[in-house]
Design an enzyme around this catalytic site. Structure first.
Site, PDB file in Angstrom:
ATOM      1  N   LYS A  35       0.803  -1.203   0.000  1.00 52.84           N
ATOM      2  CA  LYS A  35       0.000   0.000   0.000  1.00 52.84           C
ATOM      3  C   LYS A  35       0.850   1.274   0.000  1.00 52.84           C
ATOM      4  CE  LYS A  35      -1.356   1.122   3.846  1.00 52.84           C
ATOM      5  NZ  LYS A  35      -1.899   1.170   5.194  1.00 52.84           N
ATOM      6  N   GLU A 223      -4.750   5.004   6.005  1.00 56.20           N
ATOM      7  CA  GLU A 223      -5.466   4.421   7.158  1.00 56.20           C
ATOM      8  C   GLU A 223      -6.839   5.073   7.336  1.00 56.20           C
ATOM      9  OE1 GLU A 223      -4.036   1.917   8.275  1.00 56.20           O
ATOM     10  OE2 GLU A 223      -1.900   2.192   8.677  1.00 56.20           O
ATOM     11  N   GLN A 253      -8.461  -3.784   9.421  1.00 60.22           N
ATOM     12  CA  GLN A 253      -7.414  -3.285  10.316  1.00 60.22           C
ATOM     13  C   GLN A 253      -7.875  -2.049  11.078  1.00 60.22           C
ATOM     14  OE1 GLN A 253      -3.246  -3.502   8.815  1.00 60.22           O
ATOM     15  NE2 GLN A 253      -4.189  -4.236   6.934  1.00 60.22           N
TER      16      GLN A 253
END
Length: 763
Positions: A35, A223, A253
DNA sequence: TCGCGACTTCAGGTT
DNA sequence: GAAGTCGCGA
């Protein structure tokens, strides 16, 4: 245009994401799917395509992630003008530019948790509430939760003041607005306010929002599954005029729900932004097949989840192992020994290992064991360097110089070192200052006028205020020099400057460390804003940022599962996989499936950090809350494909000199061995504290402690202080030394390989 | 006003 | 195990 060179290491899906130019994009990236690489390469491509670096804003959650991305971008683009920032840093930046709009001054102070608690205490006492009955931490948590959901003080009051809410909430409804008032009059903000103020700035002043929106044409958020309401709105505000927003994340996550993160933000992204391009990165480049399969079998038990395919072309590898120990001291000791012997065999280096745990409090036993076995390690978090009393005191002095309105800082240092200005004098001064609308410093200058102020205290206050007025960055020339001036003028270190006491020496070292951190900062930034900049850095930095990456043989890394996100290690231990710990008891209490599933994701995150070997551990008894408690293995263990082992076989019976490879299914640890370990564990020795300061200085390597102590050599023990070696015995790992300590005529015998003795000088 | 010891209470993760 | 509160004596 030809295929750019930087595409050569990318898969077709990754290239698709990298090549995406304008419009919204959502990259759903499984663990280890490259990523960060995709994001950095995309930025590089944007610049290649003619986008100006200053029109790009990349936002991450941690400083560490920001620094890493920044570093990679530098090598990829040669561009210095690219700003990679955390949400909080970005907001601090915007807020300094527009402070006046929300009633602040540009030199505002960012309070940390300890400052916040102090402020709450102050407010509680002003409102005549007893802090003992209304824990400041709990009040803060409630305020913070409200702020994360964008519930302002007036809104909170509106919701709860007249309702039949529980008593505690009603008290918070009184405290919250008073706390905000306190912050404003101190020209201060807390972490949450950084975000909150910026949201208001953007939502209530469209011309300002528009200006930043235009400035940042391309916004990238990492994120994204961990964004809270305030962060969500900030991102939205920056993506109206130009909709070139790309976010990356992984719902599996998401582990910050407790902090107000809304997993929905990522799940509803496509609805929020029409014509979203969706890219799924599902190929894992990090872990072995068996590790990935184990993690996948665990996470597939989450019901509130979109299924996802995780694949890897990596080798099958070794099975994930569950190590079972009789109790947590044996667990810690066995892991320390296992790591030590694996390294000594030449198989791995220290930096290949990481140990994760659910709660910080169980790191202590590990630290002790690693210290005993001379395993060099670093801990993320723990007692943060910037939280130490001496560091905080000095920073409070600096803060007061920078922002004389800062009341928390004034209270912190007015009587440190002791100046005979006690509680009563202080509160008389505060009342006076508030009546007259003065800062505390201004009030202290006219302490004679304060009603009932004793002569002596008044004189002290005046001297203190005059001293504070004389401190300035301009006079000192640099932040480092300013700290030194403060230390000297206040005599701050005098009480311990010539002490031989271990704790005092540690304090002194911390002060030195702070000065050198400031010196470091001085060389990087321009002089005019550097005090503010330095203070901002210290308040937004965490111990995680001090972690060392690869450096020679490095250190074993210890951290919480939360801190582990985004990292990877060849060998990972996750300790304490036990019911009530992982999953944490709070998630079990009310059978809240959302929290319970977050616990499962947390373990998933931890497992997917491992590249080659993954060990989960559980102990029958665990030292918790100061006593040894029986445990139940975690329900999660039944959801994972793994091999179960008696963990004590990990390290059973190593020969003293030679290394014996660890066959996990070999002989059992005998009762005698367990007893011997326990006896060693009960020794009164204690390894040195590992501070961020020591980490930064790179000198905490317990492994580099000298092993031979000739008779007559000078040594230091963390607990007993200085001493001289008077006798030696045994050999190999059982070698002992007897030391006579200077204090109290104490004489102790230690096993050299298991004690924290340090050789001093050459004698 | 300050330092000490006894006592209670609390213990989730991070910017 | 740690941190904060309280009461006491100097």
């Amino acid at each position: 245009m030809d295929v750019p060179i930087l595409h050569q290491q990318l898969t077709p899906v990754q290239i698709e994401a990298v090549e995406h130019f304008s419009g919204p994009m959502l990259v759903l990236a499984g663990p280890g799917s490259g990523k960060t690489r995709v994001v950095t390469h995309r930025v590089a491509r944007l610049i290649e395509k003619g986008v100006k670096p200053w029109n790009i804003l990349a936002i991450t959650f941690t400083n560490k992630a920001a620094a890493e991305m920044s570093e990679r971008l530098k090598t990829l683009t040669n561009s210095q003008n690219l700003w990679v920032s955390t949400f909080h840093r970005f907001c601090a930046h915007v807020l300094r530019q527009r402070a006046g709009v929300v009633g602040l001054q540009p030199n505002f102070t960012i309070l940390d948790t300890a400052d916040q608690k102090q402020a709450i205490r102050q407010v509680l006492s002003e409102l005549d509430y007893d802090a003992a009955h209304y824990p400041p931490g709990k009040i803060l948590a409630m305020i913070s939760n409200a702020k994360n959901d964008m519930i302002t003080a007036p809104m909170f009051v509106g919701q709860f003041e007249d309702s039949v809410a529980d008593h505690f909430t009603a008290v918070v409804a009184k405290v919250y607005p008073a706390y905000q008032k306190y912050l404003l009059s101190s020209n201060a903000v807390d972490f949450d306010d950084l975000l909150l103020h910026v949201v208001h700035l953007f939502e209530e002043h469209d011309e300002i929002r528009s200006q930043y929106d235009d400035r940042y044409q391309y916004v990238l958020v990492d994120e994204y599954q961990d964004t809270n309401e305030a962060q969500y709105r900030i991102v939205r505000a920056l993506s109206q005029n130009s909709r070139n927003l790309s976010v990356t994340g992984d719902p599996d996550q998401s582990i910050y729900g407790w902090r107000g993160a809304k997993i929905d933000n990522i799940l509803k992204f496509e609805q929020d932004y029409q014509d979203t391009k969706i890219i799924k990165l599902e190929q894992n480049f990090r872990s072995s097949k068996l590790i990935l399969a184990a993690a996948d079998s665990l996470i597939s038990h989450n019901r509130l989840r979109k299924a996802k395919e995780l694949t890897t072309e990596n080798a099958e590898g070794e099975p994930v192992e569950l190590l079972h120990f009789p109790d947590s001291p044996v667990e810690a000791d066995s892991i320390a020994r296992h790591i030590r012997h694996t390294v000594e065999s030449g198989e791995r280096d220290w930096l290949d290992f990481a140990i994760f745990y659910r709660v910080n409090s169980i790191s202590r036993q590990l630290e002790l064991a690693l210290g005993r076995h001379h395993v060099p390690y670093q801990v993320a978090a723990g007692v943060a360097f910037y939280q130490r009393a001496e560091v905080r005191d000095l920073l409070a002095y600096l803060d007061l110089v920078n922002n004389p309105q800062n009341r928390a800082a004034f209270v912190r240092v007015v009587n440190v070192p002791l100046r005979g200005i006690g509680k009563t004098s202080q509160s008389r001064l505060m009342n006076y200052a508030e009546d007259k609308g003065l800062t505390y410093i201004e009030a202290a200058l006219q302490a004679d006028e304060v009603p009932k102020m004793p002569k002596r205290a008044a004189a002290s206050l005046k001297a203190f205020a005059r001293m504070m007025e004389n401190f300035s960055l301009a006079d000192s020339g640099s932040v480092a020099q300013l700290i030194e001036d403060v230390v000297e003028k206040t005599g701050y270190t005098r009480p311990w400057s010539s002490s031989q006491n271990e704790q005092d020496m540690q304090r002194l070292a911390n002060v030195e460390e702070l000065i050198s951190a400031a010196r470091n900062h001085d060389t990087i930034f321009d002089a005019d804003t550097s005090l503010e900049g330095f203070l901002e850095t210290t308040s937004l930095v965490s111990d995680l940022d001090a972690l060392e990456g690869d450096s020679e043989k490095g250190k074993v890394t210890l951290m919480t599962l939360h801190a582990a996100k985004g990292l990877e290690f060849p060998v990972v231990y996750i300790i304490g996989v036990e019911q009530n710990l992982l999953p944490h008891e709070r998630s079990l209490r009310e059978g809240n499936p959302r929290e319970y599933e977050e616990e499962r994701r947390l373990l998933f995150v931890g497992m997917t950090r491992a590249e080659e070997r993954l060990y989960l551990t559980a102990s029958s008894y665990r030292d918790l809350h100061g006593r040894s408690m029986p445990t139940i293995p975690s329900d999660f263990l039944s959801e994972i494909d793994l091999v179960q082992t008696d963990g004590t076989t990990l390290t059973s019976d190593f020969p003293e000199t030679a290394y014996r490879p660890t066959s996990l299914a070999s002989s059992d640890l005998s009762d005698e061995d367990v007893k011997a370990i326990r006896a060693a564990l009960n020794r009164p020795d204690k390894p040195q504290l590992t501070t961020a300061a020591a980490l930064l200085a790179g000198n905490n390597s317990a492994a580099s402690l000298p092993f031979n102590f000739p008779i007559g050599s000078s040594v230091r023990h963390p607990r007993y202080g200085l001493g001289t070696v008077t006798a030696a015995g045994g050999f190999g790992h059982r070698r002992t030394v007897t030391v006579e300590f200077e204090e109290e005529d104490r004489s102790e015998t230690f096993i050299v390989s298991k004690c924290p003795l340090q050789r001093i000088g050459n004698r």
